[in-house]
Scaffold this active site. Structure first.
Site, short mmCIF file in Angstrom:
data_model
loop_
_atom_site.label_atom_id
_atom_site.label_comp_id
_atom_site.label_asym_id
_atom_site.label_seq_id
_atom_site.Cartn_x
_atom_site.Cartn_y
_atom_site.Cartn_z
N SER A 97 0.79 -1.20 0.05
CA SER A 97 -0.02 0.09 0.00
C SER A 97 0.69 1.35 0.12
O SER A 97 1.69 1.49 -0.78
CB SER A 97 -0.74 -0.06 1.25
OG SER A 97 -1.73 1.08 1.19
N ASP A 240 -2.19 6.46 -3.65
CA ASP A 240 -1.29 5.74 -3.03
C ASP A 240 -0.90 4.55 -4.28
O ASP A 240 -1.35 4.28 -5.23
CB ASP A 240 -1.66 4.98 -1.86
CG ASP A 240 -2.51 3.98 -1.97
OD1 ASP A 240 -3.32 3.89 -2.94
OD2 ASP A 240 -3.01 3.12 -1.14
N ASP A 242 -1.09 1.31 -4.56
CA ASP A 242 -2.15 0.32 -4.96
C ASP A 242 -3.50 0.74 -5.01
O ASP A 242 -4.14 0.01 -5.39
CB ASP A 242 -2.00 -0.94 -3.95
CG ASP A 242 -2.62 -0.29 -2.77
OD1 ASP A 242 -2.62 0.71 -2.28
OD2 ASP A 242 -3.35 -1.29 -2.06
N ASP A 244 -5.99 2.47 -3.66
CA ASP A 244 -7.11 2.27 -2.92
C ASP A 244 -7.65 3.47 -2.19
O ASP A 244 -8.36 3.93 -1.69
CB ASP A 244 -7.23 1.11 -2.14
CG ASP A 244 -6.13 0.89 -1.10
OD1 ASP A 244 -5.07 1.89 -1.02
OD2 ASP A 244 -6.17 -0.14 -0.47
MG MG Z 1 -3.30 1.29 -0.35
#
Ligand code: MG
Length: 448
Positions: A97, A240, A242, A244
């Site tokens: 993340s 960010d 990844d 999300d």
């Molecule tokens: Mg994330």
């Protein structure tokens, strides 16, 4: 050596240090067994260690008989959606993340396309070691690649009735997108172009060498603020690695802070469709005001995406998420999805005819102050909790996740980390100074 962090959703560590390929291999074997040795989707963000770990994960899964579908590099919400779309029995997202680039992690996804619940995580960790043995050569799982997960995700977002595709296209918004060299570079520009936006890309190359601090907090978005001003853009989006978490820079070139992403998305969704909403206990009380204005219910869950998702299912919510920039729209899926968040915010701008700075100004203004401290060995968190509960017995208290003291003008949330010996103290009120003082008072009285 760094510490390997274990949580409900998986494991996290520094690659080559606490997170080794041996560990990843055995972890993947365990997940292969947990998924009934059937179909498992795997994908990764842009980290330089991602491909190596993806290979170890695939080997582990196949060795216990699970069939691997490799999505390659893509956003985490794309992986969760692919688990549903491809009728898989589970999935593993390889991403740490917003952690720095030397970190990586494995996040576990169930057959419904959400992260494991605490009960599922318990079952996962309780699989006996002797079930993790390699199968006979003739019984190993298969390996295939699927290259359309991002296209599927974009199509699913564009098909949602709540996304005002035609109205957004008419506006021809100018958008700057900062993907911090994460997996977002592969998807966000495509989605924005499909929505008819003029797109200016910042840090789109998904090389895993993050050009800014990966968390899209307001203080890390100076370059995006400058680009929005330079190009006189309508809005800037940051994600960010990844993808999300979503953060917004207004047309004035000011980073709004991640809390605003969910608040704006809530206001838009509730303007189209009335229903309950949910956030975690550490998210802004502006959501409570928005729920009240719209005469809908609001539910607060313990911190952690899966907890918000579970609360949303239980209370039939139309929108929910977390103040860290995580927007969850059940019409698509029960997970935080930044590209979906972008489409919601652009829909709000297109339908209202207002600039993002005007829409942000309509949100009730509160200030969150966050602090954390190492828990002194001599201090028992449970004992401290008891005294806090006693001292604040005249206030409304929520003890689902640590203690939250709730007043009409402020709240203070005191919670112990599940992975580190630290306590987080977060407060929100009408001024930054007051929120800071509320945190300091708690620290002085109970933790010194
Ligand atoms: Mg994330």
């Amino acid at each position: 050596m760094s510490k390997l962090m274990k949580s409900v959703s998986g494991i996290r560590g520094i690659v080559g240090d606490s997170l080794t390929t041996e560990l990843v291999l055995s972890f993947a074997k365990r997940f292969g067994v947990f998924s009934k040795r059937r179909k498992v989707v795997v994908g990764r963000d842009s980290r330089t260690t991602g491909e190596m770990l993806l290979n170890a994960v695939s080997a582990g899964l196949m060795s216990v008989g699970a069939d691997v579908i490799d999505l390659g590099m893509c956003p985490t919400p794309t992986i969760l959606l692919a688990v549903e779309n491809l009728n898989a029995d589970g999935g593993i997202a390889i991403t740490a993340s917003h952690n720095p680039q030397e970190w990586n992690a494995l996040k576990l996804i169930n057959g419904q396309g959400t992260f494991l619940t605490p009960a599922q995580s318990h079952d996962f960790w309780n699989i006996p070691e002797d079930e993790l043995k390699d199968l006979d050569w003739a019984k190993i799982g298969s390996f295939s690649q699927y290259g359309c997960a991002i296209e599927d995700h974009i199509e699913a977002i564009m098909k949602l009735p709540i996304i005002a595709v035609d109205k957004i296209k008419e506006k021809n918004f100018k958008v700057v997108i900062d993907s911090t060299n994460g997996a977002g570079g592969l998807m966000s520009p495509l989605l924005l172009k499909a929505l008819g936006c003029e797109v200016i890309e910042l840090y789109s190359e998904p090389n895993g060498m993050f050009s800014r601090i990966a968390e899209p907090a307001a203080k890390n978005l100076g370059a995006l603020e400058n680009e929005v001003k330079k190009y006189a853009a309508d809005i800037g989006f940051a994600t960010d690695p990844d993808v999300d978490r979503l953060s917004i820079v207004s047309n004035d070139g000011i980073a709004l802070g991640t809390e605003y992403t969910l608040l704006l998305a809530e206001k838009y969704v509730l303007s189209q469709k009335k229903g309950n909403i949910a956030t975690n206990l550490s998210s802004s009380m502006a959501s409570d005001v928005i729920a009240k204005e719209n005469e809908v219910g609001i539910f607060h869950s313990p911190v952690g995406e899966i907890n918000v998702a579970e609360a949303m299912k239980e209370h039939n919510c139309v929108i929910g998420g977390e103040g860290n920039g995580g927007v969850i729209l059940p019409d698509l899926h029960f997970t935080r999805d930044a590209p979906l968040g972008m489409a919601l915010i652009l829909s709000y701008m297109a339908i209202s005819g207002k600039r993002i700075s005007e829409l942000a100004a309509e949100i009730p203004k509160y200030y969150i102050y966050k602090t954390k401290l190492e828990l002194d060995e001599n201090i028992e968190f449970d004992a401290v909790s008891e005294s806090i509960i006693k001292d604040f017995s005249t206030k409304e208290l929520d003890t689902q996740d640590g203690i939250k003291i709730i007043d009409s003008e402020f709240w203070i949330h005191i919670r112990k980390s599940g992975t580190e010996p630290i306590v987080r103290i977060i407060a929100e009120s009408s001024s930054e100074d007051k929120s800071k003082k509320l945190c300091e008072q708690i620290i002085q009285k109970y933790f010194r």
